[in-house]
Write a protein that holds these residues in place. Sequence first.
Motif, PDB file in Angstrom:
ATOM      1  N   PRO A   1      40.254  20.882 -18.483  1.00 24.36           N
ATOM      2  CA  PRO A   1      41.367  19.673 -18.676  1.00 24.36           C
ATOM      3  C   PRO A   1      41.457  18.836 -17.447  1.00 24.36           C
ATOM      4  N   GLY A   2      41.004  17.684 -17.275  1.00 21.25           N
ATOM      5  CA  GLY A   2      41.209  17.000 -16.018  1.00 21.25           C
ATOM      6  C   GLY A   2      39.907  16.907 -15.264  1.00 21.25           C
ATOM      7  N   VAL A   3      38.751  17.415 -15.820  1.00 16.49           N
ATOM      8  CA  VAL A   3      37.504  17.491 -14.897  1.00 16.49           C
ATOM      9  C   VAL A   3      37.085  16.132 -14.595  1.00 16.49           C
ATOM     10  N   LYS A   4      36.497  15.923 -13.166  1.00 16.35           N
ATOM     11  CA  LYS A   4      35.927  14.477 -13.099  1.00 16.35           C
ATOM     12  C   LYS A   4      34.205  14.692 -12.914  1.00 16.35           C
ATOM     13  N   ALA A   5      34.013  13.678 -12.047  1.00 17.53           N
ATOM     14  CA  ALA A   5      32.462  13.795 -11.707  1.00 17.53           C
ATOM     15  C   ALA A   5      31.526  13.575 -13.332  1.00 17.53           C
ATOM     16  N   ASN A   6      30.598  14.325 -12.972  1.00 16.26           N
ATOM     17  CA  ASN A   6      29.328  14.380 -14.174  1.00 16.26           C
ATOM     18  C   ASN A   6      30.015  14.643 -15.544  1.00 16.26           C
ATOM     19  N   PHE A   7      30.762  15.866 -15.434  1.00 17.42           N
ATOM     20  CA  PHE A   7      31.204  16.289 -16.592  1.00 17.42           C
ATOM     21  C   PHE A   7      32.014  15.111 -17.232  1.00 17.42           C
ATOM     22  N   LEU A   8      32.918  14.621 -16.556  1.00 20.61           N
ATOM     23  CA  LEU A   8      33.704  13.354 -17.373  1.00 20.61           C
ATOM     24  C   LEU A   8      32.971  12.341 -17.787  1.00 20.61           C
ATOM     25  N   ALA A   9      31.861  11.969 -16.938  1.00 22.53           N
ATOM     26  CA  ALA A   9      30.953  10.833 -17.255  1.00 22.53           C
ATOM     27  C   ALA A   9      30.287  11.280 -18.785  1.00 22.53           C
ATOM     28  N   MET A  10      29.852  12.663 -18.827  1.00 24.56           N
ATOM     29  CA  MET A  10      29.010  12.976 -20.138  1.00 24.56           C
ATOM     30  C   MET A  10      30.172  12.908 -21.179  1.00 24.56           C
ATOM     31  N   MET A  11      31.519  13.295 -21.189  1.00 26.58           N
ATOM     32  CA  MET A  11      32.273  13.038 -22.308  1.00 26.58           C
ATOM     33  C   MET A  11      32.621  11.667 -22.542  1.00 26.58           C
ATOM     34  N   ARG A  12      32.664  10.787 -21.527  1.00 22.27           N
ATOM     35  CA  ARG A  12      32.637   9.414 -21.706  1.00 22.27           C
ATOM     36  C   ARG A  12      31.315   8.813 -22.770  1.00 22.27           C
ATOM     37  N   TRP A  13      30.250   9.225 -22.242  1.00 22.59           N
ATOM     38  CA  TRP A  13      28.982   8.727 -22.910  1.00 22.59           C
ATOM     39  C   TRP A  13      29.035   9.338 -24.374  1.00 22.59           C
ATOM     40  N   LEU A  14      29.131  10.466 -24.552  1.00 26.10           N
ATOM     41  CA  LEU A  14      29.434  11.022 -25.835  1.00 26.10           C
ATOM     42  C   LEU A  14      30.483  10.644 -26.881  1.00 26.10           C
ATOM     43  N   GLY A  15      31.614  10.282 -26.344  1.00 29.09           N
ATOM     44  CA  GLY A  15      32.729   9.885 -26.740  1.00 29.09           C
ATOM     45  C   GLY A  15      32.627   8.340 -27.245  1.00 29.09           C
TER      46      GLY A  15
ATOM     47  N   ALA B   1      29.782  17.159 -27.775  1.00 30.27           N
ATOM     48  CA  ALA B   1      30.148  16.006 -28.786  1.00 30.27           C
ATOM     49  C   ALA B   1      30.862  16.585 -30.242  1.00 30.27           C
ATOM     50  N   LYS B   2      30.357  17.938 -30.569  1.00 31.77           N
ATOM     51  CA  LYS B   2      31.017  18.371 -31.549  1.00 31.77           C
ATOM     52  C   LYS B   2      32.796  18.701 -31.441  1.00 31.77           C
ATOM     53  N   ALA B   3      33.102  19.004 -30.074  1.00 32.17           N
ATOM     54  CA  ALA B   3      34.272  19.296 -29.648  1.00 32.17           C
ATOM     55  C   ALA B   3      35.077  17.907 -29.613  1.00 32.17           C
ATOM     56  N   LEU B   4      34.171  16.651 -29.256  1.00 36.10           N
ATOM     57  CA  LEU B   4      34.949  15.294 -29.459  1.00 36.10           C
ATOM     58  C   LEU B   4      34.874  14.790 -30.765  1.00 36.10           C
ATOM     59  N   GLY B   5      34.400  15.514 -31.749  1.00 33.49           N
ATOM     60  CA  GLY B   5      34.370  14.844 -33.149  1.00 33.49           C
ATOM     61  C   GLY B   5      33.294  13.785 -33.315  1.00 33.49           C
ATOM     62  N   LYS B   6      32.371  13.640 -32.455  1.00 35.00           N
ATOM     63  CA  LYS B   6      31.373  12.742 -32.449  1.00 35.00           C
ATOM     64  C   LYS B   6      29.886  13.121 -32.613  1.00 35.00           C
ATOM     65  N   PRO B   7      29.182  12.391 -33.260  1.00 28.93           N
ATOM     66  CA  PRO B   7      27.836  12.831 -33.474  1.00 28.93           C
ATOM     67  C   PRO B   7      26.975  12.468 -31.916  1.00 28.93           C
ATOM     68  N   ALA B   8      26.122  13.516 -31.781  1.00 26.28           N
ATOM     69  CA  ALA B   8      25.410  13.631 -30.551  1.00 26.28           C
ATOM     70  C   ALA B   8      24.048  12.821 -30.555  1.00 26.28           C
ATOM     71  N   ARG B   9      24.004  11.637 -30.080  1.00 27.95           N
ATOM     72  CA  ARG B   9      22.772  10.970 -30.371  1.00 27.95           C
ATOM     73  C   ARG B   9      21.867  10.995 -28.985  1.00 27.95           C
ATOM     74  N   LEU B  10      21.065  12.086 -29.228  1.00 37.59           N
ATOM     75  CA  LEU B  10      20.339  12.629 -27.951  1.00 37.59           C
ATOM     76  C   LEU B  10      18.942  12.155 -28.440  1.00 37.59           C
ATOM     77  N   LEU B  11      18.196  11.291 -27.738  1.00 37.41           N
ATOM     78  CA  LEU B  11      16.839  10.957 -27.563  1.00 37.41           C
ATOM     79  C   LEU B  11      16.114  12.235 -26.918  1.00 37.41           C
ATOM     80  N   PRO B  12      14.787  12.637 -27.674  1.00 35.82           N
ATOM     81  CA  PRO B  12      13.922  13.544 -27.243  1.00 35.82           C
ATOM     82  C   PRO B  12      13.093  13.322 -25.945  1.00 35.82           C
ATOM     83  N   VAL B  13      13.544  12.874 -24.998  1.00 33.57           N
ATOM     84  CA  VAL B  13      12.759  12.202 -23.789  1.00 33.57           C
ATOM     85  C   VAL B  13      12.261  13.424 -23.039  1.00 33.57           C
ATOM     86  N   PRO B  14      11.107  13.540 -22.594  1.00 32.82           N
ATOM     87  CA  PRO B  14      10.632  14.876 -21.942  1.00 32.82           C
ATOM     88  C   PRO B  14      11.310  14.898 -20.614  1.00 32.82           C
TER      89      PRO B  14
END
Length: 320
Positions: free
Chosen positions: A175-189, A247-260
Amino acid sequence: MNSTVLLTGATGFVGKAVLADLAMRGHAVRAAIRGAIPADFGAAAFTIEAIDGETDWQAVLEGVEVVIHSAARVHVMNDTEVDPLAAFRKVNVEGTLNLARQAAAAGARRFVFISSIKVNGEGTVPGRPYRADDEPAPADPYGVSKMEAEQGLRALARDTGLEVVIIRPVLVYGPGVKANFLAMMRWLGKGVPLPFGAIHNRRSLVALDNLVDLVRICTTHPAAANQTFLVSDGEDLSTTSLMRRMAKALGKPARLLPVPAALLALGATLLGRRALSQRLCGSLQVDIEKTRSLLGWTPPVSVDRALAKAARHYQEQMNK
């Protein structure tokens, strides 16, 4: 019997959680804070203008048995200092050793130092994790400064009898994490499609609650004296797996594209984001067997439980 503890960095991400845990367990805590003391601060607090080789800790250290030193000049992606290593050394080396010397002189018995996995290095080959007693190989000024602080603390322990415990966390989230981890939650959310569906790296992470639990144990456990410990959740994840579970923890679908991963790394390098690419596509694993066996410690919180806690906090903040 509970100890009197001096905690530095008490308003930081890790420090706040350590403070709450110590207070809950009935320890008398003195919190050293740079800058103004928050109005609602729930501990005896002292303002420290700067942490360097000249800081006078004498009044703060009287009667203190354990020092937990989490304050530091932290790693930043785009450092503007002309001489970053000198800036890191001023706080992380000179400031740490000055505090430890004064703590030993004041009669403290133990000094718990929150270091960094960057002392070990920047990345591992999958299946060959870092170990606590590996030869250090820091690759940036921050990692070098933490290594030098560790070396100075070990010498001080030999000279004074102060018990030194060094903890090297991997990436800490909660809770309260910043930087890249927060950005990841924003994208997924937001449900943004992300090109991270085919990354097969292995990375160790540590939940804030797990790190705090280890810090607590290291303040008292007899076997912790003069040892170095790595800490993680005990379950290594790929970036793809982490994003799916977040994404599951956020209750959102993970829209992940399989880019190498190789294509992602090339793109990041062309955009001048090579360090970010290493964090997303590279591996960094740690072996916590020494921590488990010497201290009898097991991470008390699972990855999914910790991700759920971080997700709840993020969503609560977004809904305010």
